[in-house]
Design an enzyme around this catalytic site. Sequence first.
Site, PDB file in Angstrom:
ATOM      1  N   CYS A  32       0.499  -1.029   0.247  1.00 26.55           N
ATOM      2  CA  CYS A  32      -0.021   0.450  -0.239  1.00 26.55           C
ATOM      3  C   CYS A  32       0.877   1.403   0.130  1.00 26.55           C
ATOM      4  O   CYS A  32       1.733   1.304   0.118  1.00 26.55           O
ATOM      5  CB  CYS A  32      -0.790   0.061   1.147  1.00 26.55           C
ATOM      6  SG  CYS A  32      -1.882  -1.198   1.589  1.00 26.55           S
ATOM      7  N   ASP A 448      18.530  37.761 -12.719  1.00 22.94           N
ATOM      8  CA  ASP A 448      17.598  37.843 -13.930  1.00 22.94           C
ATOM      9  C   ASP A 448      16.849  38.757 -13.098  1.00 22.94           C
ATOM     10  O   ASP A 448      16.937  39.250 -11.641  1.00 22.94           O
ATOM     11  CB  ASP A 448      16.511  36.887 -13.408  1.00 22.94           C
ATOM     12  CG  ASP A 448      15.574  36.495 -14.072  1.00 22.94           C
ATOM     13  OD1 ASP A 448      15.140  35.817 -15.185  1.00 22.94           O
ATOM     14  OD2 ASP A 448      14.149  37.109 -13.129  1.00 22.94           O
TER      15      ASP A 448
END
Length: 491
Positions: A32, A448
């Site tokens: 599971c 940037d």
Amino acid sequence: MDDDSRYEAIRSRDERFDGVFFTAVLTTGIYCRPSCPATTPKRVNVRFYPSAAAAQAAGFRACRRCRPDTVPGSPEWNARGDAVGRAMRAIADGVVDREGVAGLADRLGYSARQVQRQLTAELGAGPIALARAQRAHTARVLLQTTDLPITEVAFAAGFASVRQFNDTIRTAYDRTPSALRASERGAAAARGGPAGDVPLRLAHRGPYDARAIFDFLALRAIAGIEEVSGAPGARTYRRTLDLPHGSGIVEVDESPGQAGARWLPCRVHLTDLRDLTTAVQRARRLFDLDADPYAVAERLAADPALGALARARPGLRSPGAAEPEELAVRAVLGQQITVTSARTLAGTLVAAYGKPLPAPSGGLTHLFPEPATLAEAPLTELGMPEARRATIRTLAAALADGALTLAPGADRDAAEQALLALRGIGPWTAGYVRMRALGDPDVFLPGDAGVRHGLARIDADRDAAERWRPWRSYAVHHLWAGEPSPTDRED
């Protein structure tokens, strides 16, 4: 984590660890996800595995309740740049299905024996078992969502023979393919239309800021290969894909239509269903669906400078790229100009050199130009200086002849150095490509313009970014998200 802490995670049904490890129960023979809603088994009956393939190899079948084979991928493989991390990204892209273990080893620069040993040591399964588990999941999706004959499902999922397909499905799901299809008929949320159309749910973990990622993609959508339709909150993103066996179109919806859902609705249209695994993985990378927002928030939300931004956007993602080579060309087009201008140039490039689709689909008409085509193109339609056009041709030639590799599983450091060695490509371009095309979660772009403005707003300097490792790419997006009109422009 040790086994005791893993057991505590399954006792609390902690979804943060879905896909990070799997839990198998000796008394039932099933495995599971940690968040499975079933009754927690006794500790003495539980075993833990680092991969679904390892659990299957140990003789456990997938739980029919929590569907452990549908969990998001482990975020560890996005962050790691070593051979195992690179191998997992390449396997997810279908490299073993297409090229075998020898092809995977060649891409990594190791022998097949070394790759087998390293993967088995860390994941409890070798590359063949890992690829087989992935094929089983693909086959289950096709059985659930299409009416293809079972023999065609087998080969579309990547199996070499129907016998191998039948054996794998029985091992993984404890059912024959026909029985699995019959049991899934009522569970499918939607069924495909014509052959090649597959509806899917793309799972993610934790909070997901879908609005931000759709805003990001809409701002950069290139005419002919991308389009975004609908109003914010109910948008659909569509784009073309150049796949190993043909072309494709992927559609992803902004809203799953259910409160609290941990998935995005998706539809994939393919000319060859063998490309399903690759198409899905490219969509997952583009939307950064395997990220761990909890780990990112733990680092960034506690930062004295960035914390307020991170706490305000707990599910912010760092978009990747569906086509890494395309992204590299787009990064060069975006040097020193605004996003809007770069998008216009890219649309011109697609119209002039892109490969037309077999049939247009809405506003989607082309595939992005191939590197070999751009390497020989004059590019005069772009109306940019010859030096910039020469950079695009140089980049395309390096991609075409293999001097630069941006495929899943590529060495990020080597790719960045190869980019910087090309005339006309500087640190911003190389970093942006590394962040998006190579999916590196720890890239900072100090040159940037949007990042500089963001740092100024939170009264921080570039040295503060050292505190944000290993999630600096997400920090960049938090800085960009505060910009009224992000530019992504090089200094």
